[in-house]
Write an enzyme that holds these catalytic residues in place. Sequence first.
Site, short mmCIF file in Angstrom:
data_model
loop_
_atom_site.label_atom_id
_atom_site.label_comp_id
_atom_site.label_asym_id
_atom_site.label_seq_id
_atom_site.Cartn_x
_atom_site.Cartn_y
_atom_site.Cartn_z
N GLY A 223 0.76 -1.24 0.00
CA GLY A 223 0.00 0.00 0.00
C GLY A 223 0.79 1.29 0.00
O GLY A 223 0.28 2.33 0.42
N HIS B 117 1.73 0.87 -13.01
CA HIS B 117 2.51 -0.34 -13.36
C HIS B 117 4.00 0.00 -13.37
O HIS B 117 4.40 1.03 -13.94
CB HIS B 117 2.07 -0.86 -14.73
CG HIS B 117 2.77 -2.13 -15.09
ND1 HIS B 117 2.42 -3.35 -14.55
CD2 HIS B 117 3.83 -2.37 -15.91
CE1 HIS B 117 3.23 -4.29 -15.02
NE2 HIS B 117 4.09 -3.72 -15.85
C1 GAR Z 1 3.97 -1.37 -7.14
O1 GAR Z 1 5.29 -1.42 -7.60
C2 GAR Z 1 2.99 -1.41 -8.29
O2 GAR Z 1 3.41 -0.67 -9.41
C3 GAR Z 1 2.98 -2.88 -8.59
O3 GAR Z 1 2.97 -3.50 -7.33
C4 GAR Z 1 3.62 -2.65 -6.39
C5 GAR Z 1 2.66 -2.40 -5.26
O4 GAR Z 1 3.30 -1.66 -4.24
N1 GAR Z 1 1.85 -3.24 -9.39
C6 GAR Z 1 1.90 -4.16 -10.32
O5 GAR Z 1 2.89 -4.81 -10.57
C7 GAR Z 1 0.60 -4.37 -11.06
N2 GAR Z 1 0.82 -5.14 -12.24
P1 GAR Z 1 2.44 -0.92 -3.14
O6 GAR Z 1 1.44 -1.95 -2.59
O7 GAR Z 1 3.44 -0.52 -2.11
O8 GAR Z 1 1.74 0.24 -3.78
#
Ligand code: GAR
Length: 207
Positions: A17, A113
């Site tokens: 998050g 992404h």
């Molecule tokens: C982030 O790096 C986001 O871009 C990626 O997951 C992570 C979530 O981090 N999303 C994907 O890879 C979607 N295909 P967070 O929970 O700390 O925001």
Amino acid sequence: MANNAKMKIVVLVSGRGTNLQAIIDAQQTKTIASRIIMVISNKENVAALDRAEKANIPFQVITSKGKSKDVYNKELLKSLQTLNPDLIVLAGYMKILPSSVINCFPNKIINIHPSLLPSFPGLKAQQQALDFGVKITGCTVHFVDEGCDTGPIILQEYEKVHNNDSQKSLSLRLLKKEHAALVQAIQLIENNKVILQDRKTLLREEP
Ligand code: GAR
């Protein structure tokens, strides 16, 4: 021109998050005028839910575990229809939205992404970039369509890949760019600056 300012946002999450936190911070500092009305997680006990709770933002868990895709997607759609948001933000949401949800909220769903799409869609985009040996990667905020990370691109930010980068070091640097790009995309949308033309977006430049 209609003004989107003060959009009601629902954020979908699956984990840590930090992107959600960037939106919460932007809301609290009034960097954005819109407000998060609900955080929905498909997983229980994830840090994203603690972040929502700490910021006094309502949250729901609609667990995907142990359910058919169909049952889960129907529960999610029902909840989203009840909430009726102006914008849905996928912030580290690790599931593919079904067409029922996408059709119900046309051009109202965005995703962050961690690569320069269309390169490296799907999971572990940072590792995909390292494995391929690109010298520059980045992050993309895009509208969500029925493909996997294929929708119209709103914003991209680049990041150089260093010789000694690991998945962890690259992901950490990218994350900072992600947070800024996601908040900027919400600002652009709430100020009606994103014009969708077929599969492209144009960003309005005048104030
Ligand atoms: C982030 O790096 C986001 O871009 C990626 O997951 C992570 C979530 O981090 N999303 C994907 O890879 C979607 N295909 P967070 O929970 O700390 O925001």
